[in-house]
Write a protein that holds these residues in place. Structure first.
Motif: not given
Lengths: 324, 274
Positions: A227, A308, B120, A236
């Motif tokens: 990640i 996510t 994100g 997440s």
């Protein structure tokens, strides 16, 4: 910068169709399947000599797969040049066993999000053919506490598809995991049957694949995923579900690949249950913007998904990769 | 018995998106990757890792890194990079050496990430350029290269739509054919060394999921890209297109294994195991 001269390639390239013997096999040197068959029918021929003479596969190498298949066909039929026998799997079934595909993934049906499972059962490019065969399916929805909340059964007919909206199933939990079993009723191929889960929100949609239930692991593989943080956040969550009849501890470790950062948190997953680990809530502070490896250690064999939630509320989800 | 070893692995391909959609992050742990791919992780001081960034038929940027393996330790161990382009392209990663070294041509890859501008990310699985056993089996079994996605989706009212990102990393152009279950087709020519984002809206029905299949004049890697209709750069999710799988529905297996599987199936149907 290197500019590829495609003019000479374009001058000789033709649109190819699979299975047509007159078609170009090697675009770079203009070699057709018939050329290959003709060469290989010569007495004393060899593949090495053919390649040396025709140069096939020695430039971009994209045709090597097709060449391999053509040579395989030649070897099988020896000069007849027959196309792939699409009925080859319709065989004597004596002693044969239907192959069950048992897959799983997580689901969410709350806060305006629904999960829809989609299973399609078609032949390649929807052509007529014998590949598609009806499958019986059984779907179990399992809550975080490990209890089976819903069982749904049916048939996915040949050349059809089904769609199951979990939010429409009575007693569907707000989130959990599901098992889907597909068993064929006759000879054919698995084909397009791998289920796809669609997560639908108000203004977004995401999809993810199920994974075979046998891919659950707590050693060596499928334990880690990469990640990256942004502004000290990962956005997440981990969805960890347990196919065993015993509950077990979960330890999540997060290690930066760019600094000495290390974070850890603990969780517990119930027997046959699921736990959700929100990384931003469980680990105090992440680096501002670094690539990190998330590793899940579990006492029991577990399947793991990463979800996510973007700052604007959109979701993206994927299963842990098969990395060692 | 001599184990066959290779000088190279099948190149990996990562889609690279326009900067407005985000940057593609590649983060690789070569200790883990080579541990899996190289028997005994023998010493080697000349593993050449090459990253070529392709856009519209030409290489925009090339980076070469030499990896070394000594006493089972890979140096450098981690490689972290990120990429963006003016439009759609791809990163072509090769790993080669000058001695037979790798036990397989195609091995497990980690995910790339598409880091979205507002924060994100979505994961992105790279695809191998050659030697994908599922594709080889697909073509051997059916004679047709075929990718599939059973759940492509559009919802006009909620600003949701779906596209396919297809790459052509080969030296010649290819023509992709995309088809829905009603028989409607899109054909798109993809030049060599290029990527194309193809809107699937001509094949989709508003508010319904649609099964779509992909074929063409050559094999190619592809991804499903879900994004906003009003702002195509706003990508919700990317996932690789699924392969048509030529796994036989019936197989001959040992009686003992058949009995075990039947027993497990019964216990599962009765709710005792999962």
């Amino acid at each position: 910068m290197t500019q590829i001269n495609t003019e000479s390639i374009n001058a000789t390239a033709e649109t190819r169709k699979c299975g047509d013997g007159a078609d170009i096999l090697c675009v770079c040197f203009g070699t057709t399947r018939d050329d290959v068959r003709e060469y290989m029918s010569r007495p004393g021929c060899s593949v090495d000599d053919m390649i040396q003479e025709t140069k096939i596969g020695t430039k971009c190498t994209a045709c090597l797969l097709d060449l391999d298949i053509t040579l395989h066909d030649i070897q099988q039929s020896r000069g007849s040049g027959s196309a792939v026998d699409r009925n080859s799997h319709i065989e004597n079934l004596a002693g044969s066993t239907p192959v069950e595909h048992l897959d799983s993934a997580f689901f969410v049906c709350k806060d305006g999000i629904k999960t829809i499972l989609r299973i399609a059962n078609f032949t390649p490019m929807f052509e007529e053919g014998p590949e598609s065969v009806a499958h019986n399916y059984t779907l179990w929805l399992i809550g975080e506490d490990g209890r089976i909340a819903v069982t749904d059964r049916g048939v996915i007919g040949a050349n059809t598809q089904i769609e199951i909206d979990f939010s429409q199933l009575a007693k569907c939990p707000s989130q959990g995991w599901f098992l889907i079993s597909c068993i064929p009723t006759g000879p054919g191929f698995y084909g397009t049957l791998r289920p796809q889960a669609l997560l639908v929100g108000d203004t977004w949609a995401s999809s993810y694949h199920v994974q075979p239930q046998y891919a659950a692991s707590n050693v060596y593989r499928r334990l880690s995923i990469v990640i990256k943080s942004a502004k000290h956040l990962t956005h997440s969550s981990l969805y960890i579900f347990n196919g065993e009849r015993n509950g077990g501890k979960i330890i999540v470790e997060v290690d930066s690949r760019e600094s000495d950062f290390h974070g850890t948190c603990n969780a517990y997953v119930a027997a046959n249950g699921m736990c959700v680990v929100d990384l931003d809530k469980e680990i105090a502070s992440f680096p501002e913007s670094e690539c990190m490896l998330v590793t899940v250690e579990s006492e029991t064999i577990t399947k793991k998904y990463l979800a996510t939630v973007q700052p604007d509320g959109q979701w993206s989800a994927d299963h842990f990769p098969t990395l060692p | 018995m001599t184990e066959k070893l290779y000088y190279y692995i099948s190149p990996w391909l990562y889609p690279v998106m326009p900067e407005a959609s985000g940057r593609t992050v590649v983060s690789l742990d070569f200790q883990a990757l080579l541990y899996d791919a190289v028997p005994g992780l023998s010493d080697n001081d000349a593993l050449t890792l090459t990253f070529d960034l392709w856009y519209e038929g030409s290489i925009q940027n090339t980076e070469v890194i030499i990896l070394k393996v000594k006493d089972g330790v890979v140096t450098p161990r981690h490689i972290n990079r990120d990429y963006g382009l003016p439009g759609y392209g791809y990163l072509h990663m090769t790993l080669t050496t000058d001695v037979p070294y790798f036990a397989k041509l195609e091995f497990e890859k980690g995910y790339g990430l598409l880091m979205r501008p507002g924060g994100g990310f979505t994961t992105v699985l790279p695809q191998a350029k050659y030697a994908v056993s599922v594709i080889i089996d697909n073509i051997k079994g059916t004679g047709t290269f075929c990718l599939v996605h059973p759940a492509q989706y559009m919802d006009v009212k909620h600003d949701i739509t779906d596209s396919a990102l297809l790459l052509n990393p080969y030296d010649g152009p290819l023509v992709a054919t995309i088809m829905n279950q009603a028989g409607k087709k899109i054909k798109e020519k993809i030049p060599s060394g290029s990527a194309r984002l193809i809107s699937l809206e001509p094949l989709l029905v508003d508010g319904q999921q649609t099964c779509i299949m992909y074929s063409g004049t050559n094999r190619y890697p592809g991804w499903d890209v879900r994004h906003s209709r009003s702002n195509p750069d706003n990508i919700y999710n990317m996932d690789h297109l699924e392969y048509y799988r030529s796994n036989k529905a019936f197989r001959k297996i040992k009686t003992s294994l058949r009995l075990v599987n039947t027993g497990k199936r019964l216990l599962r149907q009765m709710g005792y195991i999962r």
